[in-house]
Scaffold this active site. Structure first.
Site, PDB file in Angstrom:
ATOM      1  N   SER A   1       0.839  -1.201   0.000  1.00 40.49           N
ATOM      2  CA  SER A   1       0.000   0.000   0.000  1.00 40.49           C
ATOM      3  C   SER A   1       0.871   1.246   0.000  1.00 40.49           C
ATOM      4  O   SER A   1       1.988   1.234   0.551  1.00 40.49           O
ATOM      5  CB  SER A   1      -0.847  -0.016   1.278  1.00 40.49           C
ATOM      6  OG  SER A   1      -1.437   1.226   1.486  1.00 40.49           O
TER       7      SER A   1
ATOM      8  N   TYR B   1      -1.428  -0.624  10.976  1.00 37.63           N
ATOM      9  CA  TYR B   1      -1.783  -1.244   9.696  1.00 37.63           C
ATOM     10  C   TYR B   1      -0.647  -1.062   8.693  1.00 37.63           C
ATOM     11  O   TYR B   1      -0.188  -2.025   8.067  1.00 37.63           O
ATOM     12  CB  TYR B   1      -3.081  -0.621   9.147  1.00 37.63           C
ATOM     13  CG  TYR B   1      -3.286  -0.900   7.676  1.00 37.63           C
ATOM     14  CD1 TYR B   1      -3.544  -2.186   7.219  1.00 37.63           C
ATOM     15  CD2 TYR B   1      -3.196   0.133   6.726  1.00 37.63           C
ATOM     16  CE1 TYR B   1      -3.703  -2.448   5.864  1.00 37.63           C
ATOM     17  CE2 TYR B   1      -3.351  -0.116   5.371  1.00 37.63           C
ATOM     18  CZ  TYR B   1      -3.607  -1.404   4.952  1.00 37.63           C
ATOM     19  OH  TYR B   1      -3.749  -1.657   3.606  1.00 37.63           O
TER      20      TYR B   1
ATOM     21  N   LYS C   1       2.257  -3.771   6.695  1.00 44.01           N
ATOM     22  CA  LYS C   1       2.640  -3.842   5.271  1.00 44.01           C
ATOM     23  C   LYS C   1       4.160  -3.700   5.131  1.00 44.01           C
ATOM     24  O   LYS C   1       4.788  -4.425   4.353  1.00 44.01           O
ATOM     25  CB  LYS C   1       1.941  -2.738   4.475  1.00 44.01           C
ATOM     26  CG  LYS C   1       0.428  -2.870   4.404  1.00 44.01           C
ATOM     27  CD  LYS C   1       0.016  -4.100   3.620  1.00 44.01           C
ATOM     28  CE  LYS C   1      -1.490  -4.260   3.526  1.00 44.01           C
ATOM     29  NZ  LYS C   1      -1.916  -5.553   3.019  1.00 44.01           N
TER      30      LYS C   1
HETATM   31  P1  NAD Z   1     -11.174  -6.444   1.739  1.00 43.53           P
HETATM   32  O1  NAD Z   1     -11.344  -6.386   3.207  1.00 43.53           O
HETATM   33  O2  NAD Z   1     -12.360  -6.209   0.878  1.00 43.53           O
HETATM   34  O3  NAD Z   1     -10.521  -7.855   1.319  1.00 43.53           O
HETATM   35  C1  NAD Z   1      -9.646  -8.557   2.168  1.00 43.53           C
HETATM   36  C2  NAD Z   1     -10.172  -9.980   2.275  1.00 43.53           C
HETATM   37  O4  NAD Z   1      -9.292 -10.735   3.101  1.00 43.53           O
HETATM   38  C3  NAD Z   1     -11.561 -10.070   2.898  1.00 43.53           C
HETATM   39  O5  NAD Z   1     -12.401 -10.812   2.038  1.00 43.53           O
HETATM   40  C4  NAD Z   1     -11.332 -10.796   4.235  1.00 43.53           C
HETATM   41  O6  NAD Z   1     -12.438 -11.584   4.588  1.00 43.53           O
HETATM   42  C5  NAD Z   1     -10.086 -11.590   3.930  1.00 43.53           C
HETATM   43  N1  NAD Z   1      -9.255 -11.912   5.116  1.00 43.53           N
HETATM   44  C6  NAD Z   1      -8.784 -11.060   6.059  1.00 43.53           C
HETATM   45  N2  NAD Z   1      -8.064 -11.745   6.968  1.00 43.53           N
HETATM   46  C7  NAD Z   1      -8.048 -13.043   6.584  1.00 43.53           C
HETATM   47  C8  NAD Z   1      -7.480 -14.231   7.102  1.00 43.53           C
HETATM   48  N3  NAD Z   1      -6.784 -14.231   8.254  1.00 43.53           N
HETATM   49  N4  NAD Z   1      -7.680 -15.391   6.437  1.00 43.53           N
HETATM   50  C9  NAD Z   1      -8.384 -15.421   5.294  1.00 43.53           C
HETATM   51  N5  NAD Z   1      -8.978 -14.340   4.752  1.00 43.53           N
HETATM   52  C10 NAD Z   1      -8.810 -13.161   5.397  1.00 43.53           C
HETATM   53  O7  NAD Z   1     -10.009  -5.425   1.361  1.00 43.53           O
HETATM   54  P2  NAD Z   1      -9.494  -4.893  -0.052  1.00 43.53           P
HETATM   55  O8  NAD Z   1      -9.814  -3.456  -0.136  1.00 43.53           O
HETATM   56  O9  NAD Z   1      -9.945  -5.808  -1.129  1.00 43.53           O
HETATM   57  O10 NAD Z   1      -7.931  -5.005   0.173  1.00 43.53           O
HETATM   58  C11 NAD Z   1      -7.200  -6.141  -0.275  1.00 43.53           C
HETATM   59  C12 NAD Z   1      -5.738  -5.968   0.135  1.00 43.53           C
HETATM   60  O11 NAD Z   1      -5.237  -4.764  -0.425  1.00 43.53           O
HETATM   61  C13 NAD Z   1      -5.530  -5.853   1.642  1.00 43.53           C
HETATM   62  O12 NAD Z   1      -4.359  -6.542   1.979  1.00 43.53           O
HETATM   63  C14 NAD Z   1      -5.366  -4.371   1.854  1.00 43.53           C
HETATM   64  O13 NAD Z   1      -4.573  -4.091   2.979  1.00 43.53           O
HETATM   65  C15 NAD Z   1      -4.664  -3.944   0.582  1.00 43.53           C
HETATM   66  N6  NAD Z   1      -4.871  -2.530   0.238  1.00 43.53           N
HETATM   67  C16 NAD Z   1      -6.151  -2.029   0.158  1.00 43.53           C
HETATM   68  C17 NAD Z   1      -6.336  -0.674  -0.127  1.00 43.53           C
HETATM   69  C18 NAD Z   1      -7.723  -0.077  -0.169  1.00 43.53           C
HETATM   70  O14 NAD Z   1      -7.847   1.132  -0.009  1.00 43.53           O
HETATM   71  N7  NAD Z   1      -8.776  -0.875  -0.400  1.00 43.53           N
HETATM   72  C19 NAD Z   1      -5.236   0.155  -0.361  1.00 43.53           C
HETATM   73  C20 NAD Z   1      -3.962  -0.397  -0.305  1.00 43.53           C
HETATM   74  C21 NAD Z   1      -3.793  -1.752   0.000  1.00 43.53           C
HETATM   75  N1  UFG Z   2     -11.708  11.938   3.415  1.00 49.56           N
HETATM   76  C1  UFG Z   2     -12.703  12.823   3.768  1.00 49.56           C
HETATM   77  N2  UFG Z   2     -13.846  12.313   4.319  1.00 49.56           N
HETATM   78  C2  UFG Z   2     -14.044  10.977   4.518  1.00 49.56           C
HETATM   79  C3  UFG Z   2     -13.005  10.078   4.163  1.00 49.56           C
HETATM   80  C4  UFG Z   2     -11.848  10.603   3.621  1.00 49.56           C
HETATM   81  O1  UFG Z   2     -12.570  14.029   3.598  1.00 49.56           O
HETATM   82  O2  UFG Z   2     -15.105  10.581   5.037  1.00 49.56           O
HETATM   83  C5  UFG Z   2     -10.493  12.457   2.771  1.00 49.56           C
HETATM   84  C6  UFG Z   2      -9.209  12.163   3.501  1.00 49.56           C
HETATM   85  O3  UFG Z   2      -8.928  13.159   4.452  1.00 49.56           O
HETATM   86  C7  UFG Z   2      -8.198  12.112   2.343  1.00 49.56           C
HETATM   87  C8  UFG Z   2      -9.032  11.560   1.183  1.00 49.56           C
HETATM   88  O4  UFG Z   2     -10.383  11.826   1.516  1.00 49.56           O
HETATM   89  O5  UFG Z   2      -7.793  13.424   2.005  1.00 49.56           O
HETATM   90  C9  UFG Z   2      -8.838  10.074   0.969  1.00 49.56           C
HETATM   91  O6  UFG Z   2      -9.056   9.395   2.198  1.00 49.56           O
HETATM   92  P1  UFG Z   2      -9.207   7.810   2.278  1.00 49.56           P
HETATM   93  O7  UFG Z   2      -9.464   7.464   3.699  1.00 49.56           O
HETATM   94  O8  UFG Z   2     -10.179   7.339   1.266  1.00 49.56           O
HETATM   95  O9  UFG Z   2      -7.786   7.313   1.780  1.00 49.56           O
HETATM   96  P2  UFG Z   2      -6.339   7.526   2.408  1.00 49.56           P
HETATM   97  O10 UFG Z   2      -5.491   8.107   1.333  1.00 49.56           O
HETATM   98  O11 UFG Z   2      -6.389   8.225   3.688  1.00 49.56           O
HETATM   99  O12 UFG Z   2      -5.908   6.043   2.728  1.00 49.56           O
HETATM  100  C10 UFG Z   2      -6.252   4.950   1.889  1.00 49.56           C
HETATM  101  C11 UFG Z   2      -6.329   3.682   2.731  1.00 49.56           C
HETATM  102  C12 UFG Z   2      -4.960   3.334   3.237  1.00 49.56           C
HETATM  103  C13 UFG Z   2      -4.045   3.229   2.075  1.00 49.56           C
HETATM  104  C14 UFG Z   2      -4.015   4.515   1.300  1.00 49.56           C
HETATM  105  C15 UFG Z   2      -3.117   4.401   0.107  1.00 49.56           C
HETATM  106  O13 UFG Z   2      -7.205   3.855   3.822  1.00 49.56           O
HETATM  107  O14 UFG Z   2      -4.998   2.096   3.864  1.00 49.56           O
HETATM  108  O15 UFG Z   2      -5.344   4.824   0.866  1.00 49.56           O
HETATM  109  O16 UFG Z   2      -3.415   3.254  -0.575  1.00 49.56           O
HETATM  110  F1  UFG Z   2      -2.799   2.976   2.506  1.00 49.56           F
END
Ligand code: NAD
Ligand code: UFG
Length: 347
Positions: A124, A148, A152
């Site tokens: 991430s 978190y 990573k």
């Molecule tokens: P998500 O929560 O929709 O998907 C994660 C999945 O992993 C879920 O289906 C959950 O049930 C499963 N899971 C969690 N712990 C587990 C375990 N111990 N065993 C088996 N399954 C398990 O999240 P997402 O948004 O699809 O994110 C996927 C990956 O990408 C995550 O690792 C997250 O940290 C990473 N990521 C997400 C974002 C974002 O903003 N969505 C940004 C950067 C990185």
């Molecule tokens: N924001 C608002 N109101 C909300 C939610 C967010 O104003 O209700 C703003 C935040 O302050 C930020 C932007 O919208 O300026 C994006 O916020 P997000 O929470 O959607 O995303 P972040 O960039 O803070 O973080 C996300 C994930 C992290 C990940 C990161 C980069 O939560 O886990 O993107 O991938 F690491």
């Protein structure tokens, strides 16, 4: 290829599973459903017309993991499974280190035992911390600022050490920026449990009438309109990045890091405006204080992924909002769509 997708019932995992199937791969999804619904896997089968093997397994259960590796002969693993809520990780750090770090260690041990050494890992942009140096490239020092993000960073370190110790490993660390949007069918999408932490799902729930207004965290940042800037990337572009990484690893061993972002930043107000246009009416918002720990500006330098993988994101913010809205409008309560919505607006 036969690919194991951990976390394949979740948001990014379900979209990537669909892209893998469309690309001709066979997929086994492993998920404990702690933050998802098996209905997503069923819908991926429906859209693709292909079968997906699903195993409800927790990464913390090493015996069950070994059984999956004994049942199937995988060519590679894409590892999405993990917990991802920043605020919750501050409150429950042990749960996050246990689930994400120990869960990944269990997966790596199972892979070693099964002699499967090709892995794409969901990292991430959070590993860069609250750095305002943009565009962010892969050489920026890592400085995660919450548990978190540190899970990573630690997993990246573990995988780097593993690759250094054993050159047979082929590892891609993919640092996602801000995933948004949904598959264009509107059948699969992001389905957060409880109050969404991220901007796009929150805006979508306001648009569909589940919440009253969006709270904009900070209107006094040193940005053109005063609100935070992020690099939103369409989840289908992200899925394509995984396919490209799997293909790259087919020919090379080593540990590789790539940013997956568009290289373009959008402000919170620009996102709300683009979403309002997709919906056909104004999505209400109000200003509040900054959220602690947020950077003013974050966007990727995606040049390395283009050079190495031939991959770049091409979908626009407008497309992300249109696709996210189609999913939300058709599934106001996500995969558990059995609650009536008082009023639905828009097209
Ligand atoms: P998500 O929560 O929709 O998907 C994660 C999945 O992993 C879920 O289906 C959950 O049930 C499963 N899971 C969690 N712990 C587990 C375990 N111990 N065993 C088996 N399954 C398990 O999240 P997402 O948004 O699809 O994110 C996927 C990956 O990408 C995550 O690792 C997250 O940290 C990473 N990521 C997400 C974002 C974002 O903003 N969505 C940004 C950067 C990185
Ligand atoms: N924001 C608002 N109101 C909300 C939610 C967010 O104003 O209700 C703003 C935040 O302050 C930020 C932007 O919208 O300026 C994006 O916020 P997000 O929470 O959607 O995303 P972040 O960039 O803070 O973080 C996300 C994930 C992290 C990940 C990161 C980069 O939560 O886990 O993107 O991938 F690491």
């Amino acid at each position: 290829m036969k690919v194991l997708v951990t976390g394949g019932a979740g948001y990014i995992g379900s979209h990537t599973t669909l892209s893998l199937l469309d690309d001709g791969h066979d997929v086994v999804v492993l998920d404990n459903l702690c933050n998802s619904n098996a209905e997503s896997v069923r819908r991926v089968e429906e859209i693709s017309g292909r079968h997906v093997e699903f195993r409800r397994v927790d990464l913390l259960d090493a015996v069950a993991l070994d059984a999956v590796f004994a049942e199937f002969r995988f060519d590679s693993v894409i590892h999405f499974a993990g917990l991802k809520a920043v605020g919750e990780s501050v409150e429950k750090p042990l749960a996050y280190y246990q689930n994400n770090v120990v869960g990944t260690l269990n997966l790596l041990h199972a892979m070693e035992r099964a002699e499967v050494r090709t892995l794409v890992f969901s990292s991430s942009a959070t590993v860069y911390g609250a750095s305002d140096r943009v565009p962010l490239n892969e050489h920026e020092p890592l400085d995660a600022s919450n548990p978190y993000g540190r899970t990573k960073e630690q997993i990246e370190d573990i995988l780097s050490d593993l690759g250094a110790a054993d050159p047979r490993w082929r590892v891609a660390l993919l640092r996602y920026f801000n995933p948004a949007g949904a598959h264009e069918s509107g059948r699969i999408g992001e389905d957060p449990q409880g109050t969404p932490n991220n901007l796009l799902p929150f805006v979508a729930q306001v648009a569909v009438g589940r919440r009253e207004k969006v709270t904009v965290f900070g209107g006094d940042y040193p940005t053109p309109d005063g609100t935070g800037i992020r690099d939103y990337i369409h989840v289908m572009d992200l899925a394509a990045g995984h396919i490209a990484a799997v293909g790259f690893l087919n020919n090379r061993s080593g540990v590789f890091r790539w940013n997956l972002g568009t290289g373009r930043g959008s402000s919170v107000l620009e996102v709300i405006q683009a979403f309002s246009e997709a919906v056909g009416h104004k999505v209400k918002h109000e200003f509040a204080d900054r959220r602690p720990g947020d950077a003013a500006v974050s966007y990727a330098d995606p040049a390395a992924a283009l050079a190495d993988l031939g991959w770049s994101a091409h979908r626009t913010l407008a497309q992300m909002c249109e696709d996210h809205w189609r999913w939300q409008r058709n599934n106001p309560f996500g995969y558990s769509n059995d609650v009536a919505v008082p009023s639905l607006h828009g097209k």
